[in-house]
Motif scaffolding. Structure first.
Motif, mmCIF file in Angstrom:
data_model
loop_
_atom_site.group_PDB
_atom_site.id
_atom_site.type_symbol
_atom_site.label_atom_id
_atom_site.label_comp_id
_atom_site.label_asym_id
_atom_site.label_seq_id
_atom_site.Cartn_x
_atom_site.Cartn_y
_atom_site.Cartn_z
ATOM 1 N N VAL A 164 -2.118 -8.477 3.540
ATOM 2 C CA VAL A 164 -3.175 -7.802 2.770
ATOM 3 C C VAL A 164 -2.741 -6.429 2.274
ATOM 4 N N PHE A 165 -1.623 -5.922 2.789
ATOM 5 C CA PHE A 165 -1.190 -4.578 2.420
ATOM 6 C C PHE A 165 -0.878 -4.468 0.927
ATOM 7 N N PHE A 166 -0.045 -5.359 0.417
ATOM 8 C CA PHE A 166 0.418 -5.213 -0.968
ATOM 9 C C PHE A 166 -0.685 -5.475 -2.001
ATOM 10 N N GLY B 186 -2.693 0.079 3.015
ATOM 11 C CA GLY B 186 -2.554 -0.208 1.584
ATOM 12 C C GLY B 186 -3.393 0.705 0.724
ATOM 13 N N LEU B 187 -4.584 1.043 1.223
ATOM 14 C CA LEU B 187 -5.447 1.945 0.461
ATOM 15 C C LEU B 187 -4.829 3.342 0.370
ATOM 16 N N VAL C 132 -1.610 4.132 0.568
ATOM 17 C CA VAL C 132 -0.436 4.097 -0.318
ATOM 18 C C VAL C 132 -0.864 3.898 -1.777
ATOM 19 N N GLY C 133 -1.831 3.011 -1.996
ATOM 20 C CA GLY C 133 -2.266 2.745 -3.370
ATOM 21 C C GLY C 133 -2.909 3.962 -4.025
ATOM 22 N N LEU C 134 -3.750 4.676 -3.287
ATOM 23 C CA LEU C 134 -4.354 5.884 -3.854
ATOM 24 C C LEU C 134 -3.298 6.954 -4.114
ATOM 25 N N ALA C 135 -2.326 7.066 -3.201
ATOM 26 C CA ALA C 135 -1.246 8.029 -3.427
ATOM 27 C C ALA C 135 -0.465 7.682 -4.698
ATOM 28 N N MET C 136 -0.228 6.387 -4.898
ATOM 29 C CA MET C 136 0.486 5.967 -6.108
ATOM 30 C C MET C 136 -0.368 6.177 -7.353
#
Length: 272
Positions: free
Chosen positions: A154-156, A99-100, A102-106
């Motif tokens: 916890v991913f999303f 998740g971290l 993907v979230g940082l990439a977004m």
């Protein structure tokens, strides 16, 4: 322009007005939480000893403490807590790491945000407990399905916390770095990620609680050991003191996780 309160005598004919600028300012009250907890447990113990609370449905705190001690002495406590912690640790680590990323990439790349935001918005509201039977079909009744449930749960929230934290970094700091010719990787590592860490760590507190909820649900469905399995077994046998002892264990685990995350926050956010 700031206004400094003055304690000088008022003009002739006026009346001194006390300074009220400190209203709603948080102040440490270290004893208050302990006083509240002791008062609650004392009232609970009194109500149980007087028969105001039925012992078969609401045992006294002393009975729960005795059940915890018995579980600790015969090794049951360590076995169940160990299994739950291993599932939480692995599932939380896998889900948070993914998740971290993907979230940082977004938060950094517009293309990643455009591609990921609809997917996250569509899948995040799904109750993860509802997916546990599907994970059991995919991964079996063993450990992988439980770990996958926690990781997916916890991913999303981690994704949302990470890219929202990136958005909260002041744009002026990033533009200043760009104006001074900093390479993009230095802007990310020295400005964007440190500025986003408070929001990311707040997201960790949320995902830790979600992991605790999901591990109990997963262990209630198909596990021999674990706090969730222990609570389910105690409930089926109407052993209310042991059931509440398991609930107390969950509360203690949540408190311990909060203390660990607080220590990490103080270490990582020392600059703040």
């Amino acid at each position: 322009m700031s206004v400094t309160p003055s304690r000088s005598p008022p003009p002739t004919g006026g009346r001194a007005v006390p300074f009220r600028g400190g209203g709603f300012q948080a102040a440490p009250r270290r004893l208050v939480p302990w006083i509240v907890l002791v008062a609650i447990f004392a009232a609970w113990e009194l109500a149980s000893s007087q028969g105001w609370l039925p012992g078969q449905f609401m045992p006294a705190p002393s009975a729960i403490a005795m059940a915890l001690r018995e579980l600790f002495d015969n090794g049951t406590l360590g076995r169940h807590v160990g299994w739950s912690l291993s599932r939480i640790g692995l599932g939380w680590l896998l889900g948070t790491t993914a998740g971290l990323a993907v979230g940082l990439a977004m938060g950094i790349f517009s293309v990643a945000r455009a591609a990921g935001l609809p997917v996250v918005s569509a899948l995040f509201p799904i109750p993860k407990i509802a997916l546990l039977p599907l994970f059991i079909l995919w991964f079996g009744i063993g450990e992988p399905s439980k770990v996958a449930t926690i990781a997916f749960g916890v991913f999303f929230p981690t994704v949302i916390a990470a890219y929202a934290a990136c958005d909260s970094v002041p744009r002026g700091l990033i533009r200043m770095g760009q104006s001074f010719g900093l390479p993009a990787r230095h802007i990310v590592w020295k400005i964007l990620i440190p500025g986003a860490m408070p929001g990311i760590l707040s997201g960790f507190r949320i995902t830790a609680s979600i992991a605790l909820i999901l591990v109990v649900a997963a262990e209630m469905i198909g596990a021999q050991y674990g706090i969730g399995a222990f609570i389910l077994s105690a409930g089926n046998l109407m052993l209310m003191d042991q059931l509440l002892a398991g609930v107390t264990l969950l509360s203690v685990l949540g408190l311990a996780v909060g203390i660990v995350l607080g220590f990490i926050e103080r270490s990582v956010l020392e600059w703040r």
